[in-house]
Design an enzyme around this catalytic site. Structure first.
Site, PDB file in Angstrom:
ATOM      1  CB  CYS A  40      -0.937  -0.064   1.355  1.00  0.00           C
ATOM      2  SG  CYS A  40      -0.086   0.127   2.795  1.00  0.00           S
ATOM      3  CG  ASP A  90      12.160  23.397 -36.917  1.00  0.00           C
ATOM      4  OD1 ASP A  90      12.689  24.252 -37.457  1.00  0.00           O
ATOM      5  OD2 ASP A  90      12.753  22.190 -37.574  1.00  0.00           O
ATOM      6  CB  CYS A 149       4.668  -0.447   1.682  1.00  0.00           C
ATOM      7  SG  CYS A 149       3.455  -1.497   2.746  1.00  0.00           S
TER       8      CYS A 149
END
Length: 786
Positions: free
Chosen positions: A28, A482, A31
């Site tokens: 989770c 460009d 952790c």
């Protein structure tokens, strides 16, 4: 195609390096927070931990021993190993998690099967398993789920439906619930004990406390309240002397969460499918050609300069140049280009592409970690390892979430008891709070969306450098395009030669080709190709000098020759005659580029070159407009040529005759006007503008410098994919925000309901499991992006 140049995952500064760890045991967001804090506590170390990929990208001072990082993670209660290193073995030949040790993998390589680390396994042993171990774990998890479900169904039915009860049904429920809680819930209990041993609390702690509390309460109530009790006075079971039974809560919650973890694991494995496809795309062996003899060897023995043979149906083992043969190669999994590309002697080919035609002999130019495929994989991995700014609030919440929930549950229990509601109500509300509050969805909201979005991008030939790029795509309102190489093919062609009076056309062209021989500019290449096509052999030139954005200067036959813009010759005292000046005006009006050639104090002639607009350029501009972006054509060409191209493509705003050094200034000026600017380019001269823009989009057919400076890279040269890249990035950000909204909203709505006693603990368990599955499944929608 030039491969993207890639640095370490976190763009480590000089004196630093980045080590990637595979982390095992995370379940989770808490952790993740714990592992991050343990790693960051080391001197000079910063870490980004990802729950969905179960990895940590750790930036460390140069020379840091990875074992130091592994030890820090293990002190936090998790397992770890560096990617591309052998897993450290413990005495008796076992690894830190108790499994058999792995074989070693050469450092710096991407081992076959590495992608198996992507996807959480439902029983908690994550991150350090081989393919075979993961298969066993998945089968064990499924068996654990099926057995727990089979045992839980009768418990839930007997507890919730009084009509089917019989004498002694409570004892049957106890017998069925015990293996569900003890064996079915063992992964949660094991993780809880491991984390408590290290002073941590995670979502496993909430599950263990909630289910064991429900089971212990029920056991206590059953033992003390069985005398004369055959019919319950409450839907949960017999109140007896000690209160209501909660066996169906203990069994049901365990089963629901096992089901949620299993579904989540399957979904996350699907989320990582695109990156696994990239990792597994490379050839495993190669036929090396030594004279006329072919020897098939493992691909890691191929060296730069080796000749290797690729037969129809085989994958190219490395990037290289075709020396013999002709064929078509399928690059769909690398560039997203659906149509095979015809190649022959002198053409560049990409490792991982499939030869679908004839036999090819290729000279290896880039092998191993230097190939485009390997560098693309690293780009995708580094993007997946990062965190979007929008996710940082979730990280801060997760760091304190579980301890706060435990305190809240205790407060709810005490509050209901003090209110005189009775132990049954108080206990039910407290257990519901513990179970409903799992922070899994918070931890998965961002990384799973990034995992799927960047993986899908890789399939389409779109590389997203990092999650922070997603925020930029949302805000952009202007896109600078460009011209050469982005909207046009970038392959200039010599159209005509106009000599001045008294000069021969071949003399003008031959002299210009000699001066341009030292340049790699597209116009120079067009001049050289034009000279060769006319059978001219340009004389040798000396003193070559490139004049940034204007042309070149060189000495040919003892004369100083200038080749470039008419403005260059005018400023150097080589004026154009009236006839040549008239030709310049006429040529520029039709969109041709004029190259003036001069020596001996005057202009001697004009070369007309032209660049073709890409077939999809107009569609690309229309799509960018559809995204709410304002297209602007940016070019160093003259205004007339630029306007001709802009009119053809439907662009209203043109900025022409811009020197390379001025492109970044144009970007800065537009930003000062309040615009949020994206720059699309492919050349070295675009790099500064790409880096200056709010969002830099590099065409992968361009230079390494441009690709490194950009935030998004379009691997193939199709400008339509530029619009797709912006759409994908925006869609990924929207999914992340939707996931976080759900994750926060779920807890904001559910916790008060649970605390108020309005949420049955078993329903809370089902809702908690579904919240994580929803987040991962929502992210999986990105796989269908077109």
């Amino acid at each position: 195609m030039n491969p993207p140049h890639v640095t370490t995952p976190e763009q480590a500064a000089p004196g630093e390096s980045t080590i990637e760890l595979v982390i095992g045991g995370m379940t989770c967001a808490s952790c993740v927070s714990r592992v991050s804090r343990r790693l960051a506590a080391l001197d000079g170390v910063t870490a980004t931990v990802n729950l969905a990929t179960e990895t940590a990208a750790v930036t460390v001072p140069e020379g840091t021993d990875p074992a130091t990082l592994v030890a820090a993670v293990e002190r936090a209660g998790y397992t770890a190993r560096p990617v591309g290193r052998p897993r450290p073995a413990t005495p008796h030949g076992t690894a830190p998690d108790g499994t058999a040790p792995h074989g070693t993998v050469p450092h710096g390589t991407v081992p076959h099967g590495t992608a198996t680390r992507y996807g959480t396994e439902p029983d908690g042993r994550t991150g350090v398993a081989t393919d075979a171990e993961r298969g066993r774990e998945r089968r064990t998890a499924l068996r654990r789920l099926l057995v727990s479900a089979a045992l839980s169904v009768p418990v839930i039915v007997l507890s919730m439906v009084p009509a089917v009860r019989f004498v002694g049904w409570q004892w049957l429920c106890l017998a069925l619930t015990t293996p569900v809680v003890a064996w079915g819930g063992w992964p949660f209990h094991r993780a809880t004990v491991r984390n408590l041993r290290h002073g941590a609390a995670t979502m496993d702690t909430l599950i263990t406390v909630g289910t064991l509390a429900a089971f212990g309460w029920s056991l206590y109530a059953l033992v003390l309240g069985t005398a004369g009790a055959t019919t319950p006075g409450h839907h949960h079971g017999h109140p007896g002397a000690a209160g209501t039974l909660y066996l169906e809560v203990a069994a049901g919650v365990t089963t629901f969460i096992l089901a949620g973890r299993y579904a989540e694991g399957r979904a996350k494995r699907r989320a990582g499918a695109a990156l696994r496809a990239l990792l597994e795309l490379g050839a495993k062996d190669v036929a090396v050609l030594d004279g006329t003899r072919e020897t098939r060897v493992p691909v890691d023995r191929l060296r730069v300069g080796d000749l290797f043979v690729v037969r129809p149906g085989e994958k190219l083992a490395a990037d290289g140049v075709v020396r013999e043969g002709g064929s078509a190669v399928d690059t769909a999994l690398i560039t997203g280009e659906p149509v095979p590309v015809e190649v022959g002697p002198g053409d560049e080919v990409t490792g991982g592409a499939v030869n679908v035609g004839g036999r090819l002999v290729v000279r290896a130019a880039r092998v191993g970690a230097d190939t485009q495929l390997a560098q693309m994989t690293r780009l995708v991995e580094q993007a997946q390892a990062g965190k979007a700014a929008v996710a940082r609030l979730a990280d801060r919440v997760a760091a304190v979430f579980v301890p706060v929930v435990i305190v809240l549950a205790a407060g709810v229990l005490a509050g209901w008891l003090l209110a005189g509601a009775g132990a049954t109500t108080a206990f039910s509300a407290a257990v519901a709070v513990l179970i409903i509050a799992c922070p899994c969805a918070l931890g998965l909201a961002t990384p799973t969306a990034l995992l799927v979005g960047t993986g899908r991008g890789a399939q389409l030939g779109i590389l997203i450098k990092g999650p922070e790029v997603l925020e930029s795509t949302r805000r952009v309102d202007t896109v600078l395009l460009d011209k050469t190489g982005t909207l046009t093919t970038g392959r200039m062609t010599l159209v005509a030669v106009h000599p001045d009076t008294g000069v021969e056309a071949d003399e003008v062209l031959g002299t210009a080709a000699a001066a341009e021989d030292g340049s790699s500019h597209p116009i120079a290449l067009a001049v050289l190709a034009g000279a060769r096509s006319r059978g001219l052999a340009p004389p040798a030139a000396t003193g070559f000098r490139s004049l940034d954005g204007l042309g070149v200067r060189a000495a040919v036959g003892g004369l100083e020759v200038l080749v470039g813009r008419p403005r260059l010759l005018d400023e150097a005292g080589h004026p154009l005659s009236a006839e040549l000046a008239g030709r310049v005006a006429a040529a520029e009006a039709t969109g041709h580029t004029c190259v003036a050639v001069g020596w001996g104090g005057r202009a001697r002639g004009l070369l007309l070159v032209a660049d073709r607009v890409k077939p999809t350029a107009a569609e690309a501009v229309a799509r960018l407009r559809g995204l709410g972006l304002r297209p602007v054509l940016l070019t160093g060409d003259n205004a007339a040529t630029a306007r001709t191209v802009a009119t053809e493509l439907g662009i209203d705003e043109v900025i022409a005759e811009v020197l390379p050094a001025e492109k970044a200034s144009v970007v800065a000026r537009l930003r000062e006007q309040g615009r949020v600017v994206a720059m699309v380019g492919d050349g070295v001269n675009d790099a500064a503008a790409l880096a200056t823009a709010d969002l830099g989009i590099a065409m992968g057919t361009g230079s390494d410098v441009a690709i490194e400076a950009g935030d998004l890279t379009v691997v193939r040269g199709d400008p339509v994919v530029v619009a797709d890249a912006v759409r994908l990035a925006r869609r990924t950000l929207a999914v992340i925000k939707g996931n976080l909204f759900w994750a926060f909203g779920y807890n904001v709505a559910a916790l008060p309901l649970a605390a108020a006693g309005l949420l049955d603990p078993m329903i809370a368990g089902a809702a908690m499991a579904l919240s994580s599955v929803f987040v991962v499944s929502n992210s999986l929608r990105l796989r269908r992006f077109r």
